[in-house]
Design a protein around this motif. Structure first.
Motif, PDB file in Angstrom:
ATOM      1  N   LEU A  45      12.938   2.035  -1.377  1.00 56.07           N
ATOM      2  CA  LEU A  45      11.706   1.494  -1.930  1.00 56.07           C
ATOM      3  C   LEU A  45      10.768   1.050  -0.817  1.00 56.07           C
ATOM      4  O   LEU A  45      11.176   0.375   0.128  1.00 56.07           O
ATOM      5  CB  LEU A  45      12.059   0.301  -2.820  1.00 56.07           C
ATOM      6  N   LYS A  46       9.526   1.439  -0.935  1.00 55.96           N
ATOM      7  CA  LYS A  46       8.530   1.034   0.072  1.00 55.96           C
ATOM      8  C   LYS A  46       7.329   0.429  -0.614  1.00 55.96           C
ATOM      9  O   LYS A  46       6.925   0.859  -1.695  1.00 55.96           O
ATOM     10  CB  LYS A  46       8.079   2.257   0.882  1.00 55.96           C
ATOM     11  N   ARG A  47       6.747  -0.555   0.037  1.00 50.13           N
ATOM     12  CA  ARG A  47       5.549  -1.182  -0.509  1.00 50.13           C
ATOM     13  C   ARG A  47       4.344  -0.322  -0.162  1.00 50.13           C
ATOM     14  O   ARG A  47       4.043  -0.103   1.005  1.00 50.13           O
ATOM     15  CB  ARG A  47       5.384  -2.584   0.069  1.00 50.13           C
ATOM     16  N   GLU A  48       3.710   0.216  -1.181  1.00 49.06           N
ATOM     17  CA  GLU A  48       2.574   1.094  -0.932  1.00 49.06           C
ATOM     18  C   GLU A  48       1.298   0.277  -0.712  1.00 49.06           C
ATOM     19  O   GLU A  48       0.496   0.569   0.149  1.00 49.06           O
ATOM     20  CB  GLU A  48       2.377   2.041  -2.116  1.00 49.06           C
ATOM     21  N   ALA A  49       1.125  -0.745  -1.520  1.00 50.13           N
ATOM     22  CA  ALA A  49       0.017  -1.696  -1.374  1.00 50.13           C
ATOM     23  C   ALA A  49       0.530  -3.028  -1.897  1.00 50.13           C
ATOM     24  O   ALA A  49       1.663  -3.121  -2.344  1.00 50.13           O
ATOM     25  CB  ALA A  49      -1.193  -1.224  -2.163  1.00 50.13           C
ATOM     26  N   ALA A  50      -0.318  -4.038  -1.856  1.00 49.67           N
ATOM     27  CA  ALA A  50       0.108  -5.347  -2.350  1.00 49.67           C
ATOM     28  C   ALA A  50       0.445  -5.246  -3.833  1.00 49.67           C
ATOM     29  O   ALA A  50      -0.415  -4.981  -4.665  1.00 49.67           O
ATOM     30  CB  ALA A  50      -0.980  -6.373  -2.123  1.00 49.67           C
ATOM     31  N   GLY A  51       1.732  -5.370  -4.156  1.00 48.03           N
ATOM     32  CA  GLY A  51       2.133  -5.338  -5.560  1.00 48.03           C
ATOM     33  C   GLY A  51       2.474  -3.948  -6.071  1.00 48.03           C
ATOM     34  O   GLY A  51       2.924  -3.799  -7.204  1.00 48.03           O
ATOM     35  N   ILE A  52       2.267  -2.927  -5.269  1.00 45.70           N
ATOM     36  CA  ILE A  52       2.594  -1.561  -5.678  1.00 45.70           C
ATOM     37  C   ILE A  52       3.779  -1.065  -4.859  1.00 45.70           C
ATOM     38  O   ILE A  52       3.747  -1.059  -3.633  1.00 45.70           O
ATOM     39  CB  ILE A  52       1.396  -0.598  -5.488  1.00 45.70           C
ATOM     40  N   TRP A  53       4.817  -0.647  -5.544  1.00 46.17           N
ATOM     41  CA  TRP A  53       6.038  -0.192  -4.879  1.00 46.17           C
ATOM     42  C   TRP A  53       6.319   1.252  -5.246  1.00 46.17           C
ATOM     43  O   TRP A  53       6.145   1.671  -6.382  1.00 46.17           O
ATOM     44  CB  TRP A  53       7.206  -1.088  -5.284  1.00 46.17           C
ATOM     45  N   LYS A  54       6.776   2.010  -4.267  1.00 52.66           N
ATOM     46  CA  LYS A  54       7.061   3.416  -4.517  1.00 52.66           C
ATOM     47  C   LYS A  54       8.382   3.790  -3.859  1.00 52.66           C
ATOM     48  O   LYS A  54       8.676   3.376  -2.729  1.00 52.66           O
ATOM     49  CB  LYS A  54       5.939   4.290  -3.958  1.00 52.66           C
ATOM     50  N   CYS A  55       9.170   4.573  -4.571  1.00 47.62           N
ATOM     51  CA  CYS A  55      10.444   5.030  -4.047  1.00 47.62           C
ATOM     52  C   CYS A  55      10.239   6.321  -3.276  1.00 47.62           C
ATOM     53  O   CYS A  55       9.622   7.264  -3.775  1.00 47.62           O
ATOM     54  CB  CYS A  55      11.433   5.256  -5.195  1.00 47.62           C
ATOM     55  N   LYS A  56      10.759   6.358  -2.041  1.00 45.15           N
ATOM     56  CA  LYS A  56      10.585   7.543  -1.209  1.00 45.15           C
ATOM     57  C   LYS A  56      11.474   8.686  -1.679  1.00 45.15           C
ATOM     58  O   LYS A  56      11.240   9.846  -1.388  1.00 45.15           O
ATOM     59  CB  LYS A  56      10.938   7.212   0.252  1.00 45.15           C
ATOM     60  N   SER A  57      12.532   8.326  -2.387  1.00 41.39           N
ATOM     61  CA  SER A  57      13.505   9.335  -2.803  1.00 41.39           C
ATOM     62  C   SER A  57      13.099  10.049  -4.094  1.00 41.39           C
ATOM     63  O   SER A  57      13.026  11.267  -4.137  1.00 41.39           O
ATOM     64  CB  SER A  57      14.868   8.672  -2.989  1.00 41.39           C
ATOM     65  N   CYS A  58      12.808   9.288  -5.142  1.00 41.71           N
ATOM     66  CA  CYS A  58      12.522   9.925  -6.436  1.00 41.71           C
ATOM     67  C   CYS A  58      11.048   9.819  -6.820  1.00 41.71           C
ATOM     68  O   CYS A  58      10.624  10.402  -7.805  1.00 41.71           O
ATOM     69  CB  CYS A  58      13.409   9.319  -7.533  1.00 41.71           C
ATOM     70  N   GLY A  59      10.261   9.079  -6.046  1.00 43.20           N
ATOM     71  CA  GLY A  59       8.835   9.006  -6.321  1.00 43.20           C
ATOM     72  C   GLY A  59       8.469   8.005  -7.395  1.00 43.20           C
ATOM     73  O   GLY A  59       7.310   7.916  -7.800  1.00 43.20           O
ATOM     74  N   TYR A  60       9.416   7.230  -7.865  1.00 40.29           N
ATOM     75  CA  TYR A  60       9.180   6.218  -8.889  1.00 40.29           C
ATOM     76  C   TYR A  60       8.220   5.148  -8.363  1.00 40.29           C
ATOM     77  O   TYR A  60       8.438   4.590  -7.294  1.00 40.29           O
ATOM     78  CB  TYR A  60      10.512   5.605  -9.301  1.00 40.29           C
ATOM     79  N   LYS A  61       7.172   4.894  -9.114  1.00 36.02           N
ATOM     80  CA  LYS A  61       6.145   3.957  -8.678  1.00 36.02           C
ATOM     81  C   LYS A  61       5.980   2.887  -9.745  1.00 36.02           C
ATOM     82  O   LYS A  61       5.935   3.191 -10.936  1.00 36.02           O
ATOM     83  CB  LYS A  61       4.839   4.732  -8.495  1.00 36.02           C
ATOM     84  N   PHE A  62       5.922   1.648  -9.305  1.00 38.35           N
ATOM     85  CA  PHE A  62       5.745   0.569 -10.277  1.00 38.35           C
ATOM     86  C   PHE A  62       5.073  -0.634  -9.635  1.00 38.35           C
ATOM     87  O   PHE A  62       4.985  -0.731  -8.409  1.00 38.35           O
ATOM     88  CB  PHE A  62       7.100   0.180 -10.884  1.00 38.35           C
ATOM     89  N   ALA A  63       4.617  -1.526 -10.465  1.00 35.19           N
ATOM     90  CA  ALA A  63       3.952  -2.737  -9.991  1.00 35.19           C
ATOM     91  C   ALA A  63       4.964  -3.869  -9.876  1.00 35.19           C
ATOM     92  O   ALA A  63       5.767  -4.095 -10.776  1.00 35.19           O
ATOM     93  CB  ALA A  63       2.837  -3.131 -10.966  1.00 35.19           C
ATOM     94  N   GLY A  64       4.951  -4.523  -8.745  1.00 32.49           N
ATOM     95  CA  GLY A  64       5.830  -5.660  -8.543  1.00 32.49           C
ATOM     96  C   GLY A  64       5.073  -6.791  -7.909  1.00 32.49           C
ATOM     97  O   GLY A  64       3.849  -6.870  -8.036  1.00 32.49           O
ATOM     98  N   LYS A  65       5.786  -7.636  -7.201  1.00 35.37           N
ATOM     99  CA  LYS A  65       5.110  -8.723  -6.510  1.00 35.37           C
ATOM    100  C   LYS A  65       4.608  -8.221  -5.155  1.00 35.37           C
ATOM    101  O   LYS A  65       4.985  -7.152  -4.698  1.00 35.37           O
ATOM    102  CB  LYS A  65       6.060  -9.895  -6.346  1.00 35.37           C
TER     103      LYS A  65
END
Ligand SMILES: [Zn+2]
Length: 70
Positions: A45-65
């Protein structure tokens, strides 16, 4: 007790600076340290932007803290 050359302000500054560094490092670790993807459970999991997280493996993207996925 005698006051040092730096005085009370200097002692406070030193303590404040240490806390600041510790906090900063904690945030830096959280930003880059492997978080587990809720979709594929890999630690990619990598932080793409503030509050946006994206998985490098499966591409799953979601909003977090801002500094943590959840
Ligand atoms: Zn994933």
């Amino acid at each position: 007790m005698k006051t040092k050359k730096v005085g009370s302000a200097g002692r406070f500054g030193s303590r404040y600076g240490k806390n600041l560094r510790t906090n900063f490092r904690k945030v830096e670790d959280q930003k880059t340290g492997g978080w587990e993807c809720p979709s594929c459970l890999k630690k990619t999991l990598k932080r793409e932007a503030a509050g946006i997280w994206k998985c490098k493996s499966c591409g799953y993207k979601f909003a977090g803290k801002a500094y943590k996925p959840s």
